[in-house]
Design a protein around this motif. Structure first.
Motif, PDB file in Angstrom:
ATOM      1  N   VAL A 149      43.285  37.514  47.373  1.00  0.00           N
ATOM      2  CA  VAL A 149      44.003  38.379  45.981  1.00  0.00           C
ATOM      3  C   VAL A 149      42.722  38.389  45.090  1.00  0.00           C
ATOM      4  O   VAL A 149      41.935  37.389  44.843  1.00  0.00           O
ATOM      5  N   SER A 150      42.127  39.751  44.835  1.00  0.00           N
ATOM      6  CA  SER A 150      41.102  39.815  43.811  1.00  0.00           C
ATOM      7  C   SER A 150      41.374  40.827  42.887  1.00  0.00           C
ATOM      8  O   SER A 150      42.186  41.888  42.927  1.00  0.00           O
ATOM      9  N   PHE A 151      41.072  40.586  41.656  1.00  0.00           N
ATOM     10  CA  PHE A 151      41.195  41.553  40.509  1.00  0.00           C
ATOM     11  C   PHE A 151      40.253  41.022  39.382  1.00  0.00           C
ATOM     12  O   PHE A 151      39.716  39.793  39.180  1.00  0.00           O
ATOM     13  N   ALA A 152      40.112  41.814  38.341  1.00  0.00           N
ATOM     14  CA  ALA A 152      39.399  41.492  37.360  1.00  0.00           C
ATOM     15  C   ALA A 152      39.778  42.160  36.089  1.00  0.00           C
ATOM     16  O   ALA A 152      40.451  43.285  36.163  1.00  0.00           O
ATOM     17  N   LEU A 153      40.158  41.561  34.880  1.00  0.00           N
ATOM     18  CA  LEU A 153      40.381  42.075  33.790  1.00  0.00           C
ATOM     19  C   LEU A 153      39.668  41.413  32.646  1.00  0.00           C
ATOM     20  O   LEU A 153      39.337  40.484  32.476  1.00  0.00           O
ATOM     21  N   LYS A 154      39.716  42.571  31.586  1.00  0.00           N
ATOM     22  CA  LYS A 154      38.839  42.383  30.349  1.00  0.00           C
ATOM     23  C   LYS A 154      40.028  42.205  29.136  1.00  0.00           C
ATOM     24  O   LYS A 154      41.121  42.613  29.491  1.00  0.00           O
ATOM     25  N   PRO A 155      39.690  41.970  28.114  1.00  0.00           N
ATOM     26  CA  PRO A 155      40.437  41.889  26.818  1.00  0.00           C
ATOM     27  C   PRO A 155      41.232  43.346  26.662  1.00  0.00           C
ATOM     28  O   PRO A 155      40.633  44.293  26.742  1.00  0.00           O
ATOM     29  N   GLY A 156      42.531  43.419  26.471  1.00  0.00           N
ATOM     30  CA  GLY A 156      43.077  44.405  26.293  1.00  0.00           C
ATOM     31  C   GLY A 156      43.600  45.257  27.596  1.00  0.00           C
ATOM     32  O   GLY A 156      44.388  46.359  27.770  1.00  0.00           O
ATOM     33  N   GLN A 157      43.662  44.248  28.800  1.00  0.00           N
ATOM     34  CA  GLN A 157      44.105  44.940  30.111  1.00  0.00           C
ATOM     35  C   GLN A 157      44.997  43.587  30.686  1.00  0.00           C
ATOM     36  O   GLN A 157      44.960  42.504  30.272  1.00  0.00           O
ATOM     37  N   SER A 158      46.052  44.119  31.300  1.00  0.00           N
ATOM     38  CA  SER A 158      46.963  43.190  31.653  1.00  0.00           C
ATOM     39  C   SER A 158      47.462  43.602  33.056  1.00  0.00           C
ATOM     40  O   SER A 158      47.398  44.571  33.516  1.00  0.00           O
ATOM     41  N   LEU A 159      48.101  42.592  33.664  1.00  0.00           N
ATOM     42  CA  LEU A 159      48.650  42.831  35.080  1.00  0.00           C
ATOM     43  C   LEU A 159      49.781  42.094  35.201  1.00  0.00           C
ATOM     44  O   LEU A 159      50.169  40.887  34.598  1.00  0.00           O
ATOM     45  N   ALA A 160      50.644  42.656  35.982  1.00  0.00           N
ATOM     46  CA  ALA A 160      52.085  42.080  36.601  1.00  0.00           C
ATOM     47  C   ALA A 160      51.981  41.535  38.019  1.00  0.00           C
ATOM     48  O   ALA A 160      51.590  42.396  38.635  1.00  0.00           O
ATOM     49  N   VAL A 161      52.250  40.445  38.109  1.00  0.00           N
ATOM     50  CA  VAL A 161      52.093  39.720  39.607  1.00  0.00           C
ATOM     51  C   VAL A 161      53.412  39.725  39.983  1.00  0.00           C
ATOM     52  O   VAL A 161      54.196  38.968  39.374  1.00  0.00           O
ATOM     53  N   THR A 162      53.775  40.398  41.163  1.00  0.00           N
ATOM     54  CA  THR A 162      55.179  40.402  41.638  1.00  0.00           C
ATOM     55  C   THR A 162      55.196  40.076  42.985  1.00  0.00           C
ATOM     56  O   THR A 162      54.226  39.858  43.737  1.00  0.00           O
ATOM     57  N   GLY A 163      56.532  39.880  43.462  1.00  0.00           N
ATOM     58  CA  GLY A 163      56.569  39.434  44.928  1.00  0.00           C
ATOM     59  C   GLY A 163      57.873  38.826  45.035  1.00  0.00           C
ATOM     60  O   GLY A 163      58.463  38.130  44.137  1.00  0.00           O
ATOM     61  N   PRO A 164      58.364  38.517  46.476  1.00  0.00           N
ATOM     62  CA  PRO A 164      59.620  37.789  46.555  1.00  0.00           C
ATOM     63  C   PRO A 164      59.318  36.509  46.266  1.00  0.00           C
ATOM     64  O   PRO A 164      58.244  35.911  46.018  1.00  0.00           O
TER      65      PRO A 164
END
Lengths: 207, 227
Positions: A24-39
């Motif tokens: 799993v790879s991702f990068a986030l900066k302030p003002g960015q958001s991510l939803a982690v989903t899955g069963p």
């Protein structure tokens, strides 16, 4: 003003022989958001725990940087707040005592006015003197958001944002998350489709 | 929003205060410790009966009561956090040294309460008065400090295990064995009326144990607590 950044690289977690998730790879900066989903069982909560630094990955890295410098756990810990159904506050203390205690051990002095302000934001006006042990699960969930807000986090991690909440509670916490999305890094773990809109992107686990 | 920062000592004080308030309201550890101490003391006093045990025997009985009473309650400080789910919040909210010293001081306070309760009752039930109070109290104070230092880190280790209660006593015993040997020797001298000259070796061992154990606990705590 310095800004924290989060970089997750090829993160893999195994429990014994079972691989929960991998690469799993991702990068986030302030003002960015991510939803982690899955069963169920795909590792959403595990991933959030890895992001807190309180659990170690089998492989890969979770790196927080500020002004290009990598932060150690003790540095980024103070900038991260987490809200999750499995996190608990102290039932033998009142809501106000919980918030005062958590702020104080974190090195922050907060006033009663600060406490009342965050309690108001989560719809717990006038309930600061009640024991948390006597709170309903929904009220406890709201209080966790209040505790998180008091930390003024630069990274907000939320597992099942609307767990145990009624419609009013959902609206209150969605507003809080929306406010943090503008200024902080927000990662939410959810299976609720209506909560996908709380983030800019989606990270799908387990498939 | 927060209006200022607080010192390290104030953070530790906040942990101690939280433990005291929680304990005062729930009586989770103190009930276990006091009840265990009273029951054991009563059983021992009946078992000894009209016999006149030696100072060595009395010293050993005194520390057995103190050791097992302490074991029944001290582990709760960390087990409670893990079982109720508050440990994760605490780990995110503060650094390890604050938590360790807060819990250590709380355990120390619990042991002081236990000693204040046990010493007069031991004297009344077993009809023995330390002939040299200074030696007796020196052993007691140093023993309690060592007991708190060692059991705090062991409690943190055990709180991660599945079989917590039984493991705490089993794991604590070998760690505490040097301390128990030294304090029993000092307490024997305290009961029999000997002077400080007779306890120089166990006293040195006890002071060294307290320093080494507390230092090691501080150094290891972050590894044990965080993950």
């Amino acid at each position: 003003m310095s800004m924290i950044e989060l970089e997750v690289t090829q993160l893999t977690k195994r429990f014994g022989r079972r691989r929960v998730f991998g690469d799993v790879s991702f990068a986030l900066k302030p003002g960015q958001s991510l939803a982690v989903t899955g069963p169920n069982g795909s590792g959403k909560s595990t991933l959030l725990r890895l992001l807190t630094g309180l659990s170690l990955p089998t492989a890969g890295k979770v790196i927080y940087t500020e002004d290009g410098k990598t932060l150690g756990f003790e540095h980024y810990r103070r900038k991260v707040a987490m809200v999750a159904p499995y996190l608990a506050l102290y039932g033998a203390l009142t809501a106000g005592e919980n918030l005062h205690f958590l702020a104080r051990v974190d090195g922050r002095k907060v006033s009663d006015t600060d406490i009342e302000a965050v309690l108001h934001k989560v719809g717990l006006d006038g309930r600061g003197g009640d024991y948390v042990g006597a709170y309903s699960s929904g009220m406890q969930q709201r209080l966790k958001y209040a505790a998180a807000m008091l930390r003024e986090p630069e990274v907000l991690l939320v597992d099942e944002p609307s767990a145990n909440l009624d419609d009013t509670g959902k609206k209150a916490v969605f507003d809080i998350i929306a406010a943090y999305r503008k200024q902080a890094i927000v990662v939410i773990a959810t299976n609720e489709k209506e909560e996908y809109s709380l983030a800019d992107g989606i990270c799908q686990l387990g498939g | 929003m927060p209006t200022g920062s607080v010192s390290w000592a104030a953070k530790v004080a906040a942990v101690v205060r939280k433990e005291l308030v929680s304990e005062f309201r729930t009586r989770y550890a103190i009930n276990a410790i006091v009840m265990f101490a009273l029951v054991t003391l009563t059983v021992v006093s009946f078992a000894v009966g009209l016999l006149s045990p030696s100072s060595e025997m009395m010293a050993a009985l005194f520390w057995i009561i103190l050791f097992f009473a302490a074991m029944s309650g001290l582990a709760q400080t960390f087990i409670k956090e893990e079982e109720s789910g508050t440990a994760l919040v605490l780990k995110l909210s503060s650094d390890g040294s604050v938590i360790f010293f807060g819990k250590l001081l709380f355990n120390l306070l619990l042991l002081i309460v236990l000693a204040v309760l046990i010493v007069p009752l031991f004297i009344i039930f077993l009809k023995i008065i330390p002939a040299n109070w200074a030696v007796f109290l020196t052993g007691l104070v140093l023993g309690i400090v060592g007991l708190a230092g060692a059991t705090t880190i062991v409690a943190a280790i055990v709180s991660k295990a599945t079989v917590k209660g039984a493991l705490f006593t089993v794991l604590s015993f070998p760690v505490l064995l040097p301390l128990l040997v030294a304090v029993i020797e000092i307490t024997t001298v305290g009961f029999s009326g000997g002077g400080f000259g007779e306890i120089s070796a166990p006293l040195q061992l006890l002071v060294a144990y307290d320093v080494v154990m507390t230092t090691l606990s501080v150094m290891l705590f972050d590894f044990v607590w965080r993950l």
